[in-house]
Structures are given as structure tokens and as C-alpha cells.
Design a protein around this motif. Structure first.
Motif, PDB file in Angstrom:
ATOM      1  N   ALA A 385      15.425  11.734  -3.609  1.00 58.68           N
ATOM      2  CA  ALA A 385      14.037  11.558  -3.155  1.00 58.68           C
ATOM      3  C   ALA A 385      13.671  12.715  -2.235  1.00 58.68           C
ATOM      4  N   THR A 386      12.386  13.061  -2.237  1.00 57.67           N
ATOM      5  CA  THR A 386      11.965  14.033  -1.220  1.00 57.67           C
ATOM      6  C   THR A 386      11.800  13.328   0.132  1.00 57.67           C
ATOM      7  N   VAL A 387      11.465  12.037   0.108  1.00 57.87           N
ATOM      8  CA  VAL A 387      11.043  11.333   1.322  1.00 57.87           C
ATOM      9  C   VAL A 387      12.211  10.774   2.148  1.00 57.87           C
ATOM     10  N   GLN A 388      13.395  10.807   1.590  1.00 60.43           N
ATOM     11  CA  GLN A 388      14.518  10.105   2.229  1.00 60.43           C
ATOM     12  C   GLN A 388      15.783  10.944   2.072  1.00 60.43           C
ATOM     13  N   PHE A 389      16.706  10.774   2.984  1.00 58.18           N
ATOM     14  CA  PHE A 389      17.930  11.569   2.974  1.00 58.18           C
ATOM     15  C   PHE A 389      18.550  11.600   1.581  1.00 58.18           C
ATOM     16  N   PRO A 390      19.044  12.718   1.055  1.00 60.02           N
ATOM     17  CA  PRO A 390      19.115  13.997   1.756  1.00 60.02           C
ATOM     18  C   PRO A 390      17.837  14.824   1.690  1.00 60.02           C
ATOM     19  N   ASN A 391      16.727  14.210   1.227  1.00 60.77           N
ATOM     20  CA  ASN A 391      15.449  14.905   1.119  1.00 60.77           C
ATOM     21  C   ASN A 391      15.612  16.137   0.236  1.00 60.77           C
ATOM     22  N   GLY A 392      15.702  15.880  -1.060  1.00 62.05           N
ATOM     23  CA  GLY A 392      16.062  16.972  -1.959  1.00 62.05           C
ATOM     24  C   GLY A 392      15.182  17.089  -3.184  1.00 62.05           C
ATOM     25  N   TYR A 393      15.594  17.980  -4.041  1.00 66.22           N
ATOM     26  CA  TYR A 393      14.938  18.206  -5.326  1.00 66.22           C
ATOM     27  C   TYR A 393      15.978  18.757  -6.293  1.00 66.22           C
TER      28      TYR A 393
END
Ligand SMILES: [Fe+2]
Ligand SMILES: [Fe+2]
Length: 535
Positions: A385-393
Motif C-alpha cells: 500500500a502507499t498509505v501504510q507501512f512500508p508505504n511502497g510501490y
């Protein structure tokens, strides 16, 4: 306030746990999610991306061994090697005070070269490109003379041929109007509702900087499907969509109506200007967008009309590498509100060997599972997810003969750390383990001709279960919302409950899980290749 140094974090049970493990398992997440959220001490350590060959810590160039270790333990923490592709790597870490981001990297300790980044920061992200494929590297991070331990990884093999396309993947941006849905993720598990727009924007910036040819969003654009959230999404995405093709599938949150007072699908259609299912033709590859979400239902479901459409469409795209994207994961049952009729979807996919990957969001974690379809292996990739750890793509480099998938942290490590710290005390380490995944959950090289996958080797905790039995358990825990025809479920599945760099870590995890799960669990070495022939 600075988090405790790594030595303290790694030695005992997390402080301040207010609920017991069993209460949490029963009350909050149900059976499937619970398995992944077991408390587990991750501490501040580096994943050994190549299967446990962490080299013994030793002196950095020009420093004494013992002194350097003392210093590193106190001043650098949460060092995480998230990305290891065929030609790239990225590692992040945090320091007590702002300082330089520097990385020593090379094929041998004595040949390491120093890379440095200009900004002085507490939240470091070191990304290096241009590495040789299928090559072992050693590295250590450094901030103002304080160094981390020496570690190693092996880059993935490069698929045959030339690179044709670079695809950017994002998921679960959860843009929220007001305070958002106020769900469990938000209250206990570090979903950064207030920073959702920033994170989405930073992810898009990162992808554009990496030169992507298209961006695909795997759903949960919004948190409550409120018109303001859809408008905000449109505003943020428009400048990027003007530069590269942009496509999205709706998530369960995007179809909320009664649950949140949202406008559901109408908002999605207006914001994205799309009706699904549809095909996105990118020349060298095709992406098929499926809608797995239904109004006010958190489970995924593919309507039979969509499956018939999928079959027809795949006939037309034969011969071209094709990715399928849907919000709800569609492989295996270690899923929290996944696609319930995934068997039917897989039956269609199995007939079309030019499908090279199935990507999903929804689980807010890095996880890659492989399914055997005919003689081949097909990766099912869950995006962070972008919104939650690790906040990724995610990033896919498509070559003539396959592709490399890599997971990345958004270049906002401060927010990623804020999300980590916002997880309910006592669950931080468990949640990080769940959402970060093992090295083999974040990176993968796929040979489309041979239909084989290679990922960083390691140790997986697995159980082979009868699905009929598993469904009964799920029904007991979750209730009537969950339904899968028993006839479809009469087979065995290999569930993975975590991937680890070392056997020792995997054994610890297995023992913890064995105390709460009604399965016999085993630790299996994964050598980095495709799915084993026998379960
Ligand atoms: Fe989500
Ligand atoms: Fe979702």
C-alpha cells in the motif's frame, strides 16, 4: 522521540502490549489475517536477500571492528533491504540525528565503493542502479562515519532479450475526506490517512523519475468512496495521467455506499473515466483490468460475465505478454477478504500461457505466491500500500523474454517510519513482518518462455492444507460473508506463513504459529526457483 536502539528492540517481548495474542487473533482479524499478524520480533536487522548468507559484521574501511559495532547498534536502526532486482537495489535506515546517506557496495568487502547522497536527513534511502544481474554483492550503510553491519545479497537474473517497457504499480492510496473510515488499519495498524495524498503524490513522482511507460493502480483509491476523495484523487493523478497512460481498478473501499455514505462505483467511473473489465494495450504488453469489488462487500468476486469476457479477450491477446490486475488477491487462502471465486478465475487463466503475472492490492503487504498452471508457474503478486507501512510501490521491467518485478519504499522514509511507529504497541514487529514480507515476497524474475520464476532464496514456513477444512474454519471465524462452493475446494493448497532469510528465524516463527494454528507447519528451504513439484 527516538525509537529504542536496535539491541533493545531485538531482545525481549514488545513493551506495552495491551491485548493478548489470542484475543487479537480471534477478535480483530479472523483466521487468515491473524496468521500473518502474529507478534514476532523483527527488531532492527537487515534481510539477507540471498538466503541467509549474512556475512559476519566486520570493520568498515578504516575503523576498528569492536568500536564500529557498538556505534552502529546505537545510532542506525530499522535498516531494511527492500529492493533487490536484476540491476538495482535499495536499502533504507534511520539515524538519531540528521546526517549523510552513504552506502558501501561492491562484489567483495575489500572492493566496496562508496555512494553518497547529498541531503542531510534522519531518514535514509539509498538506491543504486546499474548492478550486474545474478551477482553477489556485499554492502554496508553509513551515516557520518557510523556504519551498519556488512551484509550481502544476490541480484536476480535478467530475463532474455532487451527491455521493452517499464510499468509502475501502485495500490491502496486510501485518500480520505475528513477522518476517513476509522477502520482497524487506521486505528491500530499505522494507516496514515492524513498523509495519504502526500504518499500518493510521492509514489507517482518516484515512478515518473524512474521513467515508467504507464502507471496502474490496483484499487482502494479512496478510503470511503466520498465524492471529495474521488475529486482529490483526480486532482493528484491528472498531471501524471497527462504524461503516461494511467489505469485503475476499483477496490472494496471504492464501492462503499451504505457503509460510509460514499457514492461507490459512480465516483470511480467519473474519476477514472473507465468501465471495467477492459484491456489496456501498451504495445509490448497488455494489461487486463478486472473489477473484483462489489458494493459494501469487502470480499472479492469476479462475475461470470467478466470471466467469459476474460477468456475471449485472452484469446485475442495470445502471443503477447499479458498482466492481469484486480484489487483482491486471487491465489491461495492465506488471504484476508480475498477473491472468493479464485478457482474460476484461475481456470480461465490456466488456458492462456501468455498471462505472465496477476497483480493485486488490498492486503497492504508484499507477498508473492506462485501457482502452477499446466506445466508452468505463474506469479501472483501482491502490491504494498502507499498509505501504510512500508508505504511502497511496484515496478516491472518487461524484457523480450520475461520481466523483473521489484517492490520499493516511497522516498518518504519519514512517513514510512511514522506508519511503523503508529502500529499498536506490541504489534509493531508483527505487522512489519507481515507487511514487509521476506526477500522473495518483494522481488522476482520471471522467464516467460520457460514459465519459471526466480526469487531470492530463503526459508518459508508452510502448511499443506485441505481447502474444505480451511473453508470450514474460515466460516466459523468470519461467518456467512465467506462462501466458496465446497466442490471447488476439494484439493490441497500450500500456504506460506512467512519467508525468512535464515532457517533459525523461520523455525522461531513456525513454533509461534504452531501454538495457534490447527495445522502441521514445516520449514522449507526455497532455493529461489519455481514452485516445487510436490507440495
Ligand atoms: Fe486497501
Ligand atoms: Fe481493499
Amino acid at each position: 522521540m527516538a525509537p529504542p536502539p536496535s539491541k533493545e528492540r531485538a531482545t525481549g517481548a514488545p513493551a506495552g502490549a495491551s491485548i493478548t495474542r489470542r484475543t487479537f487473533l480471534r477478535g480483530l482479524v479472523g483466521f487468515a489475517g491473524a496468521a500473518a499478524l502474529e507478534p514476532w520480533l523483527l527488531g532492527a536487522r537487515v534481510w539477507a536477500a540471498d538466503g541467509g548468507n549474512v556475512l559476519s559484521p566486520e570493520a568498515p574501511p578504516g575503523e576498528g571492528s569492536a568500536g564500529a559495532e557498538e556505534k552502529a547498534a546505537g545510532a542506525l536502526w530499522n535498516e531494511e533491504l527492500v529492493t533487490v532486482g536484476a540491476d538495482r537495489m535499495a536499502v533504507s535506515w534511520v539515524t538519531d540525528a540528521p546526517g549523510e546517506t552513504a552506502l558501501w557496495l561492491g562484489e567483495r568487502p575489500e572492493e566496496m565503493r562508496r555512494y553518497a547522497w547529498g541531503d542531510r536527513t534522519r531518514h535514509h534511502l539509498a538506491e543504486v542502479e546499474g548492478l550486474a544481474p545474478d551477482t553477489r554483492y556485499v554492502y554496508r550503510v553509513e551515516t557520518d562515519g557510523t556504519v551498519g553491519p556488512l551484509n550481502s545479497f544476490r541480484t536476480l537474473p535478467k530475463p532474455p532479450g532487451t527491455r521493452r517497457l517499464r510499468l509502475g504499480w501502485i495500490a491502496d492510496s486510501h485518500l480520505a475526506a475528513g477522518s476517513g473510515a476509522g477502520d482497524l488499519n487506521q486505528r491500530y495498524l499505522g494507516k496514515l490517512t492524513d498523509a495519504a495524498p502526500t504518499l500518493l503524490e510521492r509514489a507517482l513522482d518516484d515512478l515518473m523519475r524512474k521513467g515508467v511507460d504507464a502507471i496502474i493502480h490496483a484499487g482502494d483509491l479512496t478510503d470511503t468512496a466520498h465524492p471529495d476523495e474521488y475529486r482529490a484523487f483526480q486532482t493528484i493523478v491528472a498531471p501524471y495521467a497527462a504524461r503516461v497512460p494511467f489505469a485503475a481498478v476499483p477496490g472494496n473501499h471504492d464501492k462503499y455506499r451504505r457503509k460510509t455514505g460514499g457514492i461507490g462505483e459512480a465516483g470511480f467511473r467519473e474519476a477514472i473515466g473507465d468501465t471495467l473489465p477492459r484491456l489496456l494495450d501498451l504495445g509490448a504488453a497488455t494489461v487486463i483490468l478486472l473489477d473484483s469489488a462489489r458494493p459494501d462487500d469487502d470480499w472479492g468476486w469476479i462475475p461470470s460475465a467478466s470471466l467469459a469476457w476474460l477468456n475471449r479477450t485472452l484469446n485475442e491477446t495470445a502471443g503477447r505478454p499479458t498482466f492481469i490486475v484486480l484489487h483482491h488477491p486471487a491465489n491461495g487462502m492465506d488471504l484476508w477478504f480475498g477473491t472468493t471465486n479464485f478457482f474460476a478465475l484461475q481456470a480461465v487463466i490456466a488456458k492462456h500461457p501468455h498471462v505472465v503475472g496477476v497483480l493485486s492490492g488490498h492486503m497492504h503487504r508484499n507477498f508473492i505466491s506462485l501457482a502452477r498452471h499446466g506445466d508452468g508457474t505463474l506469479p501472483y503478486i501482491e502490491l504494498p500500500a502507499t498509505v501504510q507501512f512500508p508505504n511502497g510501490y511496484g515496478l516491472i521491467d518487461l524484457y523480450d523474454g520475461g520481466y523483473v518485478y521489484t517492490s520499493h519504499k516511497i522516498s518518504a522514509i519519514d512517513l514510512s517510519e511514522r506508519s511503523r511507529e503508529a502500529v499498536l504497541k506490541g504489534l509493531n514487529d508483527a505487522y512489519v513482518l507481515y507487511t514487509l514480507g521476506g526477500p522473495g515476497d518483494r522481488n522476482l524474475s520471471y522467464d516467460a518462455g520457460r514459465r519459471t520464476a526466480v526469487r531470492q532464496s530463503g526459508f518459508a514456513v508452510v502448511a499443506v492444507v485441505e481447502l474444505t477444512r480451511l473453508f470450514t474454519l474460515l466460516k466459523e471465524r468470519i461467518g456467512a460473508a465467506f462462501s466458496v462452493a465446497a466442490a471447488e475446494a476439494a484439493n490441497l493448497r500450500r500456504l506460506v506463513f512467512g519467508r525468512f532469510a535464515t532457517r533459525e528465524e523461520a523455525e522461531r516463527r513456525r513454533a509461534e504459529l504452531a501454538a495457534v494454528l490447527p495445522f502441521s507447519l514445516a520449514v522449507k528451504e526455497e532455493t529461489g526457483g519455481s514452485l516445487p513439484r510436490s507440495l
